[in-house]
Design a protein around this motif. Structure first.
Motif, PDB file in Angstrom:
ATOM      1  N   UNK A  22      -1.515  -2.769   2.511  1.00  0.00           N
ATOM      2  CA  UNK A  22      -0.110  -3.108   2.759  1.00  0.00           C
ATOM      3  C   UNK A  22       0.109  -3.596   4.187  1.00  0.00           C
ATOM      4  N   UNK A  23      -0.561  -2.944   5.143  1.00  0.00           N
ATOM      5  CA  UNK A  23      -0.406  -3.325   6.555  1.00  0.00           C
ATOM      6  C   UNK A  23      -0.892  -4.751   6.789  1.00  0.00           C
ATOM      7  N   UNK A  24      -2.052  -5.087   6.240  1.00  0.00           N
ATOM      8  CA  UNK A  24      -2.597  -6.432   6.402  1.00  0.00           C
ATOM      9  C   UNK A  24      -1.736  -7.469   5.681  1.00  0.00           C
ATOM     10  N   UNK A  25      -1.241  -7.117   4.499  1.00  0.00           N
ATOM     11  CA  UNK A  25      -0.401  -8.033   3.732  1.00  0.00           C
ATOM     12  C   UNK A  25       0.894  -8.342   4.474  1.00  0.00           C
ATOM     13  N   UNK A  26       1.496  -7.329   5.062  1.00  0.00           N
ATOM     14  CA  UNK A  26       2.748  -7.516   5.804  1.00  0.00           C
ATOM     15  C   UNK A  26       2.526  -8.406   7.020  1.00  0.00           C
TER      16      UNK A  26
END
Length: 392
Positions: free
Chosen positions: A345-349
């Motif tokens: 999620x962190x990388x996607x955001x």
């Protein structure tokens, strides 16, 4: 300005170069800049009447059959150019049509620029003809020596061409439509339409199915996952190309792999957003439009630490990078994201935030300003190509 654009692919062809040039032509028209496109006949159904395009008989290109090589009619070309009176020649191909653009610019002392879109030299080994490379680079150096600018899509491409002896290089990056490619999607209905269980951890590859794209690395990385992980995963391969039949035959018995064939438009945007991870191992990209599209769609990306993809993904910030062709590294990257929803999620955001900053208008305004500098210099008056070359 009046721009004559010579290219071996243009709308309605469906590839990154054709789409970029089509979008660029629309932008020029919106700014009141006349543009005449010279392109091969297209085998793709579609309508591009909004463009001023002159078509020529064409044959398939050896390394890329979907791309056509035009057989120019010199009489027709000269007549069209005489009527149009271009103030700038842009060659988006160094081959047949581009050669005519080069000769016209030299003869009429018209400012000349080129754009570099494809690492054909890196395709050669995949097609078993690496011995052609020295001759190719001699030709590329000769072709581009008359250009006041050679536009490249990424820093890695610029470095690659500079090392090969090309000069007057300038980055013309790529943007993304963040309204079309965005994270909001009905994941369940999108995946079920392809027979994919939405509960699974879904990995997606989008692109041409050909040797130079290293699709086998994506497939092998999925296959190398531990059995207890693989049973909870699904790999979707979206695209078509010369390797499609062979790949389907090799993996047709695996229920965890789906080949969708060619996907475009809204269906492609939904597929990006429905996936958990975008897996793209191709190390031969000059840019990597699909990577930016996936990031805009809020999907975590894994790519190779090579080519234009490396310029888009910041390792451990907007995605993960792996050594080109290293199946073990790609498999470990998949396992890491599978095990950690937080990391995913962190990388996607962060990837989505990066994509939001890649504005087509800003990119095209810079390119138009570069055009104007080539044509007018600092005086505001048109100048010949020989004078322009002396400035840089």
């Amino acid at each position: 300005m009046r721009i004559a654009l010579f290219t071996d692919t243009f709308l309605p062809d469906i590839n990154g170069v054709a789409k970029t040039l089509g979008r660029w032509t629309r932008f020029l028209e919106s700014k009141g800049v006349e543009c005449q496109v010279f392109a091969p006949t297209s085998l793709t159904a579609g309508d591009n009447d909004v463009f001023r395009v002159e078509r020529f008989y064409s044959i398939p290109f050896l390394l890329y059959p979907e791309c056509r090589l035009a057989i120019p009619n010199p009489v027709q070309l000269r007549k069209s150019l005489h009527a149009f009176q271009p103030t700038l020649i842009h060659c988006a191909t160094p081959f047949n049509l581009g050669l005519f653009g080069l000769y016209y610019a030299r003869k009429h002392r018209t400012p000349l620029v080129a754009s570099y879109h494809t690492h054909f030299d890196q395709y050669l080994s995949h097609y078993k003809i690496p011995w052609v490379e020295p001759t190719l680079w001699k030709y590329m150096q000769w072709f581009h020596q008359s250009c006041q600018r050679v536009y490249v899509p990424s820093k890695s491409t610029l470095d690659h061409l500079h090392a090969k002896g090309l000069r007057e290089l300038e980055i013309w990056s790529r943007g993304v439509d963040t309204e079309r490619f965005q994270p909001l999607v009905d994941r369940k209905s999108v995946l079920e339409a392809y027979g994919v269980d939405p509960v699974k951890f879904v990995m997606l590859y989008v692109g041409r199915l050909a040797p130079e794209k290293s699709v086998d690395v994506a497939l092998d990385s999925y296959a190398a996952l531990p059995a207890e992980v693989k049973e909870n995963c699904h790999l979707i391969i979206a695209g078509d190309g010369p390797s499609a039949s062979h790949l389907r035959e090799c993996y047709e018995g695996d229920p965890g792999i789906t080949f969708t064939g060619f996907v475009q438009g809204a269906r492609l945007a939904e597929l990006y957003a429905a996936a958990d991870v975008f897996l793209f191992p191709s190390a031969t990209e000059t840019f990597g439009n699909v990577v930016l599209e996936a990031m805009a769609s809020g999907t975590t990306v894994i790519g190779p630490s090579a080519g234009g993809v490396m310029d888009i993904i910041e390792h451990e910030v907007t995605g993960l990078l792996c050594p080109p062709g290293d199946v073990a590294a790609f498999t470990q990257a998949l396992l890491r994201l599978y095990d950690s929803k937080e990391t995913c999620s962190k990388l996607a955001l962060a990837g989505r935030e990066y994509a939001l900053r890649q504005s087509w208008d800003e990119i095209f305004n810079k390119l138009l300003a570069s055009y104007e500098e080539v044509v007018y210099g600092t005086s505001g008056n048109p100048r010949h190509s020989q004078e322009a070359r002396m400035v840089r």
